[in-house]
Motif scaffolding. Structure first.
Motif, PDB file in Angstrom:
ATOM      1  N   PRO A   5      24.765   7.407   4.456  1.00  0.00           N
ATOM      2  CA  PRO A   5      23.199   8.016   3.324  1.00  0.00           C
ATOM      3  C   PRO A   5      22.829   6.920   2.202  1.00  0.00           C
ATOM      4  O   PRO A   5      23.584   5.495   1.503  1.00  0.00           O
ATOM      5  CB  PRO A   5      23.623   8.943   2.836  1.00  0.00           C
ATOM      6  CG  PRO A   5      25.236   8.786   2.781  1.00  0.00           C
ATOM      7  CD  PRO A   5      26.036   8.559   3.573  1.00  0.00           C
ATOM      8  N   THR A   6      21.554   6.321   2.625  1.00  0.00           N
ATOM      9  CA  THR A   6      20.996   5.182   2.059  1.00  0.00           C
ATOM     10  C   THR A   6      20.637   6.318   0.345  1.00  0.00           C
ATOM     11  O   THR A   6      20.362   5.110  -0.859  1.00  0.00           O
ATOM     12  CB  THR A   6      19.901   4.595   2.909  1.00  0.00           C
ATOM     13  OG1 THR A   6      18.773   5.669   2.894  1.00  0.00           O
ATOM     14  CG2 THR A   6      20.233   3.878   3.590  1.00  0.00           C
ATOM     15  N   GLY A   7      20.339   6.773   0.527  1.00  0.00           N
ATOM     16  CA  GLY A   7      20.120   7.370  -0.646  1.00  0.00           C
ATOM     17  C   GLY A   7      18.236   7.712  -0.978  1.00  0.00           C
ATOM     18  O   GLY A   7      17.783   7.620   0.120  1.00  0.00           O
ATOM     19  N   VAL A   8      17.801   8.051  -1.735  1.00  0.00           N
ATOM     20  CA  VAL A   8      16.497   8.581  -1.862  1.00  0.00           C
ATOM     21  C   VAL A   8      15.901   6.987  -3.131  1.00  0.00           C
ATOM     22  O   VAL A   8      16.161   7.312  -4.890  1.00  0.00           O
ATOM     23  CB  VAL A   8      16.213  10.072  -2.725  1.00  0.00           C
ATOM     24  CG1 VAL A   8      14.539   9.531  -2.803  1.00  0.00           C
ATOM     25  CG2 VAL A   8      16.812  10.704  -1.293  1.00  0.00           C
ATOM     26  N   GLN A   9      14.927   7.202  -2.835  1.00  0.00           N
ATOM     27  CA  GLN A   9      14.319   5.895  -3.896  1.00  0.00           C
ATOM     28  C   GLN A   9      13.075   6.385  -4.690  1.00  0.00           C
ATOM     29  O   GLN A   9      12.570   7.520  -3.933  1.00  0.00           O
ATOM     30  CB  GLN A   9      13.607   4.587  -3.294  1.00  0.00           C
ATOM     31  CG  GLN A   9      14.320   3.539  -2.452  1.00  0.00           C
ATOM     32  CD  GLN A   9      13.301   2.918  -1.958  1.00  0.00           C
ATOM     33  OE1 GLN A   9      12.007   3.167  -1.602  1.00  0.00           O
ATOM     34  NE2 GLN A   9      13.946   1.799  -1.068  1.00  0.00           N
ATOM     35  N   ALA A  10      12.898   6.267  -5.919  1.00  0.00           N
ATOM     36  CA  ALA A  10      12.042   7.095  -6.822  1.00  0.00           C
ATOM     37  C   ALA A  10      10.532   6.800  -6.709  1.00  0.00           C
ATOM     38  O   ALA A  10      10.106   5.613  -5.824  1.00  0.00           O
ATOM     39  CB  ALA A  10      12.330   6.401  -8.381  1.00  0.00           C
ATOM     40  N   MET A  11      10.248   7.865  -6.477  1.00  0.00           N
ATOM     41  CA  MET A  11       8.470   7.881  -6.045  1.00  0.00           C
ATOM     42  C   MET A  11       7.574   7.226  -7.259  1.00  0.00           C
ATOM     43  O   MET A  11       7.858   7.163  -8.170  1.00  0.00           O
ATOM     44  CB  MET A  11       7.994   9.043  -5.934  1.00  0.00           C
ATOM     45  CG  MET A  11       8.267   9.530  -4.241  1.00  0.00           C
ATOM     46  SD  MET A  11       7.937   9.191  -2.992  1.00  0.00           S
ATOM     47  CE  MET A  11       9.587   8.179  -2.280  1.00  0.00           C
ATOM     48  N   PHE A  12       6.433   6.985  -7.116  1.00  0.00           N
ATOM     49  CA  PHE A  12       5.551   6.239  -7.907  1.00  0.00           C
ATOM     50  C   PHE A  12       4.761   6.624  -8.487  1.00  0.00           C
ATOM     51  O   PHE A  12       4.104   8.213  -7.470  1.00  0.00           O
ATOM     52  CB  PHE A  12       4.763   4.835  -7.498  1.00  0.00           C
ATOM     53  CG  PHE A  12       5.240   3.698  -7.095  1.00  0.00           C
ATOM     54  CD1 PHE A  12       6.928   2.702  -8.641  1.00  0.00           C
ATOM     55  CD2 PHE A  12       6.172   3.602  -5.719  1.00  0.00           C
ATOM     56  CE1 PHE A  12       6.727   1.198  -8.223  1.00  0.00           C
ATOM     57  CE2 PHE A  12       7.290   2.510  -5.671  1.00  0.00           C
ATOM     58  CZ  PHE A  12       7.926   1.933  -6.354  1.00  0.00           C
ATOM     59  N   PRO A  13       4.381   7.161  -9.372  1.00  0.00           N
ATOM     60  CA  PRO A  13       3.371   8.522 -10.229  1.00  0.00           C
ATOM     61  C   PRO A  13       2.117   7.682  -9.720  1.00  0.00           C
ATOM     62  O   PRO A  13       1.624   6.679  -9.587  1.00  0.00           O
ATOM     63  CB  PRO A  13       3.931   8.184 -12.288  1.00  0.00           C
ATOM     64  CG  PRO A  13       3.964   6.863 -12.112  1.00  0.00           C
ATOM     65  CD  PRO A  13       4.865   6.588 -11.068  1.00  0.00           C
ATOM     66  N   VAL A  14       0.870   8.933  -9.270  1.00  0.00           N
ATOM     67  CA  VAL A  14       0.112   8.500  -8.325  1.00  0.00           C
ATOM     68  C   VAL A  14      -1.107   9.974  -9.584  1.00  0.00           C
ATOM     69  O   VAL A  14      -0.801  10.826  -9.339  1.00  0.00           O
ATOM     70  CB  VAL A  14      -0.473   9.247  -7.184  1.00  0.00           C
ATOM     71  CG1 VAL A  14      -1.931   9.222  -6.958  1.00  0.00           C
ATOM     72  CG2 VAL A  14       0.628   8.366  -6.471  1.00  0.00           C
ATOM     73  N   TYR A  15      -2.143   9.161 -10.453  1.00  0.00           N
ATOM     74  CA  TYR A  15      -3.129  10.559 -11.201  1.00  0.00           C
ATOM     75  C   TYR A  15      -4.547   9.363  -9.995  1.00  0.00           C
ATOM     76  O   TYR A  15      -4.686   8.699 -10.454  1.00  0.00           O
ATOM     77  CB  TYR A  15      -3.229   9.896 -12.043  1.00  0.00           C
ATOM     78  CG  TYR A  15      -4.082  10.596 -13.260  1.00  0.00           C
ATOM     79  CD1 TYR A  15      -3.985  11.978 -13.260  1.00  0.00           C
ATOM     80  CD2 TYR A  15      -5.364  10.029 -14.165  1.00  0.00           C
ATOM     81  CE1 TYR A  15      -4.878  12.602 -13.798  1.00  0.00           C
ATOM     82  CE2 TYR A  15      -6.159  10.530 -14.351  1.00  0.00           C
ATOM     83  CZ  TYR A  15      -5.686  11.437 -14.587  1.00  0.00           C
ATOM     84  OH  TYR A  15      -6.890  12.045 -14.933  1.00  0.00           O
ATOM     85  N   LEU A  16      -5.180  10.701  -9.556  1.00  0.00           N
ATOM     86  CA  LEU A  16      -5.959  10.496  -9.315  1.00  0.00           C
ATOM     87  C   LEU A  16      -7.761  10.650  -9.760  1.00  0.00           C
ATOM     88  O   LEU A  16      -7.628  12.059  -9.988  1.00  0.00           O
ATOM     89  CB  LEU A  16      -6.352  10.808  -7.590  1.00  0.00           C
ATOM     90  CG  LEU A  16      -5.005  10.162  -6.758  1.00  0.00           C
ATOM     91  CD1 LEU A  16      -5.632  10.799  -5.348  1.00  0.00           C
ATOM     92  CD2 LEU A  16      -5.350   8.915  -6.227  1.00  0.00           C
ATOM     93  N   GLN A  17      -8.118  10.158  -9.914  1.00  0.00           N
ATOM     94  CA  GLN A  17      -8.684  10.231 -11.351  1.00  0.00           C
ATOM     95  C   GLN A  17     -10.579  10.915 -10.393  1.00  0.00           C
ATOM     96  O   GLN A  17     -10.555  10.092  -9.614  1.00  0.00           O
ATOM     97  CB  GLN A  17     -10.059   8.957 -12.335  1.00  0.00           C
ATOM     98  CG  GLN A  17      -8.988   8.232 -13.308  1.00  0.00           C
ATOM     99  CD  GLN A  17      -9.277   7.822 -13.935  1.00  0.00           C
ATOM    100  OE1 GLN A  17      -8.720   6.307 -13.239  1.00  0.00           O
ATOM    101  NE2 GLN A  17      -9.885   7.504 -14.857  1.00  0.00           N
ATOM    102  N   ARG A  18     -11.355  11.152 -10.719  1.00  0.00           N
ATOM    103  CA  ARG A  18     -12.131  12.472  -9.970  1.00  0.00           C
ATOM    104  C   ARG A  18     -13.612  11.290 -10.785  1.00  0.00           C
ATOM    105  O   ARG A  18     -14.751  11.396  -9.569  1.00  0.00           O
ATOM    106  CB  ARG A  18     -12.814  13.779 -10.407  1.00  0.00           C
ATOM    107  CG  ARG A  18     -11.404  14.239  -9.365  1.00  0.00           C
ATOM    108  CD  ARG A  18     -12.116  16.119 -10.063  1.00  0.00           C
ATOM    109  NE  ARG A  18     -10.742  16.712  -9.761  1.00  0.00           N
ATOM    110  CZ  ARG A  18     -10.837  17.823  -8.861  1.00  0.00           C
ATOM    111  NH1 ARG A  18     -12.528  18.277  -8.375  1.00  0.00           N
ATOM    112  NH2 ARG A  18     -10.114  18.611  -8.687  1.00  0.00           N
ATOM    113  N   MET A  19     -13.807  10.895 -11.571  1.00  0.00           N
ATOM    114  CA  MET A  19     -15.066  10.286 -12.460  1.00  0.00           C
ATOM    115  C   MET A  19     -13.918   9.673 -13.162  1.00  0.00           C
ATOM    116  O   MET A  19     -13.003   9.898 -14.146  1.00  0.00           O
ATOM    117  CB  MET A  19     -16.212  10.746 -12.414  1.00  0.00           C
ATOM    118  CG  MET A  19     -15.150  12.046 -13.663  1.00  0.00           C
ATOM    119  SD  MET A  19     -16.632  13.300 -14.507  1.00  0.00           S
ATOM    120  CE  MET A  19     -18.506  12.081 -14.216  1.00  0.00           C
TER     121      MET A  19
END
Length: 62
Positions: A5-19
């Protein structure tokens, strides 16, 4: 054939602004959107690579 197993990498936070927020310039808004897009694309690429790894393992093509 042992699976390593290579492990799981951390995900990057995503914040989608509407405006744009109050007092935020158009350039600041565009930069924030571009950074979020890059993080989202990197998350999707990480997930895609992990799926390919799993598929290779399941098919026995290591």
């Amino acid at each position: 054939m042992a699976y390593e197993p290579t492990g799981v990498q951390a995900m990057f936070p995503v914040y989608l602004q509407r405006m744009a927020e109050r007092g935020q310039s158009r350039e600041q808004y565009n930069i924030a959107v571009a950074l979020n897009e890059a993080n989202l694309n990197q998350n999707l690429e990480t997930l895609y690579q992990k799926l390919l790894e799993i598929e290779d393992y399941l098919s026995g093509q290591q």
